[in-house]
Scaffold this motif. Structure first.
Motif, mmCIF file in Angstrom:
data_model
loop_
_atom_site.group_PDB
_atom_site.id
_atom_site.type_symbol
_atom_site.label_atom_id
_atom_site.label_comp_id
_atom_site.label_asym_id
_atom_site.label_seq_id
_atom_site.Cartn_x
_atom_site.Cartn_y
_atom_site.Cartn_z
ATOM 1 N N ALA A 165 0.831 -1.205 0.000
ATOM 2 C CA ALA A 165 0.000 0.000 0.000
ATOM 3 C C ALA A 165 0.867 1.258 0.000
ATOM 4 C CB ALA A 165 -0.921 -0.006 1.220
ATOM 5 N N LEU A 166 1.959 1.218 0.744
ATOM 6 C CA LEU A 166 2.867 2.367 0.804
ATOM 7 C C LEU A 166 3.534 2.592 -0.550
ATOM 8 C CD1 LEU A 166 4.326 4.503 2.552
ATOM 9 C CD2 LEU A 166 6.013 2.740 3.122
ATOM 10 N N TYR A 167 3.943 1.531 -1.179
ATOM 11 C CA TYR A 167 4.647 1.625 -2.465
ATOM 12 C C TYR A 167 3.728 2.155 -3.564
ATOM 13 C CZ TYR A 167 7.630 0.162 -6.375
ATOM 14 O OH TYR A 167 8.411 0.140 -7.502
ATOM 15 N N ASN A 168 2.469 1.724 -3.537
ATOM 16 C CA ASN A 168 1.527 2.081 -4.598
ATOM 17 C C ASN A 168 0.594 3.229 -4.242
ATOM 18 O OD1 ASN A 168 2.113 -0.053 -6.674
ATOM 19 N ND2 ASN A 168 1.589 -1.407 -4.970
ATOM 20 N N ASP A 169 0.801 3.860 -3.070
ATOM 21 C CA ASP A 169 -0.049 4.968 -2.621
ATOM 22 C C ASP A 169 -1.520 4.553 -2.600
ATOM 23 O OD1 ASP A 169 2.066 6.721 -2.235
ATOM 24 O OD2 ASP A 169 1.985 7.490 -4.280
ATOM 25 N N ARG A 170 -1.805 3.453 -1.898
ATOM 26 C CA ARG A 170 -3.164 2.959 -1.730
ATOM 27 C C ARG A 170 -3.588 3.100 -0.269
ATOM 28 N NH1 ARG A 170 -4.883 -0.726 -5.693
ATOM 29 N NH2 ARG A 170 -4.086 -0.003 -7.706
ATOM 30 N N LEU A 171 -4.867 3.403 -0.075
ATOM 31 C CA LEU A 171 -5.393 3.435 1.287
ATOM 32 C C LEU A 171 -5.320 2.041 1.894
ATOM 33 C CD1 LEU A 171 -8.511 5.737 0.770
ATOM 34 C CD2 LEU A 171 -6.324 6.355 1.835
ATOM 35 N N LEU A 172 -5.258 1.990 3.217
ATOM 36 C CA LEU A 172 -5.049 0.726 3.909
ATOM 37 C C LEU A 172 -6.034 0.574 5.053
ATOM 38 C CD1 LEU A 172 -2.923 -1.677 3.941
ATOM 39 C CD2 LEU A 172 -1.732 -0.363 5.706
ATOM 40 N N ASN A 173 -6.735 -0.552 5.090
ATOM 41 C CA ASN A 173 -7.614 -0.887 6.212
ATOM 42 C C ASN A 173 -6.814 -1.711 7.224
ATOM 43 O OD1 ASN A 173 -10.532 -0.053 5.420
ATOM 44 N ND2 ASN A 173 -9.750 -1.061 3.580
ATOM 45 N N VAL A 174 -6.723 -1.221 8.453
ATOM 46 C CA VAL A 174 -5.922 -1.918 9.455
ATOM 47 C C VAL A 174 -6.751 -2.232 10.694
ATOM 48 C CG1 VAL A 174 -3.746 -0.891 8.702
ATOM 49 C CG2 VAL A 174 -5.090 0.242 10.475
ATOM 50 N N ARG A 184 -8.565 -1.721 17.745
ATOM 51 C CA ARG A 184 -9.148 -0.654 16.949
ATOM 52 C C ARG A 184 -9.072 -1.025 15.471
ATOM 53 N NH1 ARG A 184 -10.607 0.577 21.279
ATOM 54 N NH2 ARG A 184 -10.285 2.538 22.444
ATOM 55 N N THR A 185 -9.976 -0.457 14.680
ATOM 56 C CA THR A 185 -9.917 -0.595 13.223
ATOM 57 C C THR A 185 -9.920 0.807 12.631
ATOM 58 O OG1 THR A 185 -12.333 -0.724 13.021
ATOM 59 C CG2 THR A 185 -11.113 -2.814 13.196
ATOM 60 N N ALA A 186 -9.248 0.970 11.495
ATOM 61 C CA ALA A 186 -9.158 2.300 10.895
ATOM 62 C C ALA A 186 -8.792 2.189 9.422
ATOM 63 C CB ALA A 186 -8.127 3.151 11.627
ATOM 64 N N ASP A 207 -8.162 8.343 8.381
ATOM 65 C CA ASP A 207 -9.221 8.917 7.548
ATOM 66 C C ASP A 207 -9.982 9.995 8.321
ATOM 67 O OD1 ASP A 207 -10.880 9.118 5.270
ATOM 68 O OD2 ASP A 207 -12.390 7.857 6.240
ATOM 69 N N GLY A 208 -10.086 11.183 7.725
ATOM 70 C CA GLY A 208 -10.798 12.278 8.370
ATOM 71 C C GLY A 208 -9.915 13.210 9.184
ATOM 72 N N TYR A 209 -8.615 12.914 9.274
ATOM 73 C CA TYR A 209 -7.687 13.751 10.042
ATOM 74 C C TYR A 209 -6.573 14.262 9.137
ATOM 75 C CZ TYR A 209 -9.959 11.810 14.191
ATOM 76 O OH TYR A 209 -10.881 11.441 15.140
ATOM 77 N N ASP A 210 -5.924 15.355 9.550
ATOM 78 C CA ASP A 210 -4.854 15.920 8.745
ATOM 79 C C ASP A 210 -3.514 15.928 9.476
ATOM 80 O OD1 ASP A 210 -5.320 17.838 10.631
ATOM 81 O OD2 ASP A 210 -5.750 19.465 9.222
ATOM 82 N N ASN A 211 -3.415 15.143 10.555
ATOM 83 C CA ASN A 211 -2.135 15.016 11.257
ATOM 84 C C ASN A 211 -1.631 13.583 11.122
ATOM 85 O OD1 ASN A 211 -4.253 14.051 12.914
ATOM 86 N ND2 ASN A 211 -2.898 14.111 14.702
ATOM 87 N N SER A 229 -6.733 4.693 -4.435
ATOM 88 C CA SER A 229 -5.440 5.348 -4.309
ATOM 89 C C SER A 229 -5.627 6.726 -3.679
ATOM 90 C CB SER A 229 -4.763 5.472 -5.672
ATOM 91 O OG SER A 229 -5.570 6.212 -6.559
ATOM 92 N N PHE A 230 -4.526 7.373 -3.331
ATOM 93 C CA PHE A 230 -4.593 8.711 -2.744
ATOM 94 C C PHE A 230 -3.387 9.521 -3.219
ATOM 95 C CE2 PHE A 230 -2.027 6.234 0.195
ATOM 96 C CZ PHE A 230 -0.981 7.090 0.508
ATOM 97 N N GLU A 231 -3.497 10.819 -3.091
ATOM 98 C CA GLU A 231 -2.396 11.710 -3.432
ATOM 99 C C GLU A 231 -1.648 12.071 -2.156
ATOM 100 O OE1 GLU A 231 -1.599 16.083 -5.526
ATOM 101 O OE2 GLU A 231 -3.573 15.114 -5.660
ATOM 102 N N ARG A 232 -0.352 11.806 -2.147
ATOM 103 C CA ARG A 232 0.441 12.065 -0.954
ATOM 104 C C ARG A 232 0.408 13.553 -0.599
ATOM 105 N NH1 ARG A 232 3.973 8.468 1.047
ATOM 106 N NH2 ARG A 232 5.376 10.118 1.757
#
Length: 317
Positions: A165-174, A184-186, A207-211, A229-232
């Motif tokens: 996910a880090l390499y391909n700039d994909r969101l990750l469910n953990v 916790r899930t996020a 998700d939903g935070y900017d920090n 995907s997401f934009e870094r």
């Protein structure tokens, strides 16, 4: 058009297989299938076997049929494919780097380097005529400045998902548990991977935070790569995150620390200063030191570690 696409895929598969067939050991079809899956190429075992049979007919590749599963390798007189003849220094460097890089590089990148690491291991193995090179690895070592700890256990599937996910700039469910053992899930935006001592941390935005937050990788029990995907963030740099003391439980705020320390305990600070602006005043039995550093929990713990050897400690702006 479909036929052309199919041909290109077949050629690409053959090329990837050729790159992964070693010269000095045997590899099975199952091992090759797993290596291909790590770089996103999924094929059933029978397809891999058919391709290997074809490659054996057209290249200098041997198939060991003495036991199952069959093993494949380049013939001793074969040169392999795009595999450099490593010099002694290159083999030494790769051998020392392999363990260090194993958890820092994406799994697909590590898989693509497997042939180079295998070549380096062969060049340094006990049966090769290069005893000085082989013995060099016994003469160098990275040592810890603190009490050594065994690394926590990492789920290989979690590491694979996180690095992918880090390499391909994909969101990750953990799914993870914190220090209080609360589960916790996020949905997170993976931004960086860092190794601190024996622990690894995923720097991410929830998700939903900017920090940014750092999740200990060994506390992540499940990770699933999202199809989105997401934009870094343009304002995020992992190097700055580290420079701000975030891995030391700081918030990037600087402070001027001033303290007195006995000469035996503080002499090393003359050789390895706390900061560029460090000043030292020498007395008969101790030093008075001041420096501007990142204010963090790690700094406080470092100070407490000196016990009675340090006193008159102050943290100013």
């Amino acid at each position: 058009m479909a036929k052309r696409s199919s041909t290109q895929e077949s050629v690409a598969l053959a090329f990837e297989l050729l790159k992964r067939i070693p010269r000095h050991r045997k590899v099975t079809a199952s091992e090759l299938r797993n290596q291909l899956e790590s770089i996103g190429i999924t094929r059933d075992i029978r397809t891999i076997q058919r391709n290997l049979e074809t490659l054996c007919e057209h290249f200098n590749i041997t198939r060991d049929e003495r036991s199952k599963p069959y093993g494949y390798s380049w013939n001793k007189c074969g040169e392999g494919l795009a595999m450099p003849n490593l010099s002694s220094h290159e083999a030494l460097l790769l051998s020392m780097a392999e363990d260090y890089l194993a958890n820092l590089l994406p799994s697909n990148v590590m898989a693509s380097l497997d042939g180079f690491f295998s070549e380096a291991r062969y060049k340094l193995n006990p049966h090769c005529d290069n005893s000085k090179d082989r013995n060099w690895l016994k003469k160098v070592r990275v040592v810890s400045e603190t009490q050594p700890l065994l690394p926590p256990k990492l789920d290989s599937e979690v590491l694979k998902a996180v690095s992918g996910a880090l390499y391909n700039d994909r969101l990750l469910n953990v799914e993870y548990h914190n220090a209080r053992q609360q589960t916790r899930t996020a949905l997170v935006m993976p931004l960086g991977l860092a190794q601190q001592g024996c622990r690894m941390y995923l720097v991410c935005r929830f998700d939903g935070y900017d920090n940014e937050r750092a999740l200990a990788l060994h506390r992540i029990t499940k990770a699933v790569v999202s199809s989105f995907s997401f934009e870094r963030p343009k304002d995020f740099r992992l190097s700055q995150y580290d420079a701000d003391g975030r891995f030391g439980f700081g918030e990037g705020d600087k402070c001027k620390i001033v303290f007195c320390i006995t000469k035996p305990a503080g002499y090393h600070l003359l050789e390895t200063p706390l900061a560029e602006n460090q000043t030292v005043e020498e007395f008969d039995e101790h030093y008075s030191i001041s420096a501007t550093v990142i204010d963090s929990l790690r700094l406080k713990m470092w100070v407490r570690g000196f016990g009675d050897d340090i006193w008159n400690v102050s943290y100013g702006k």
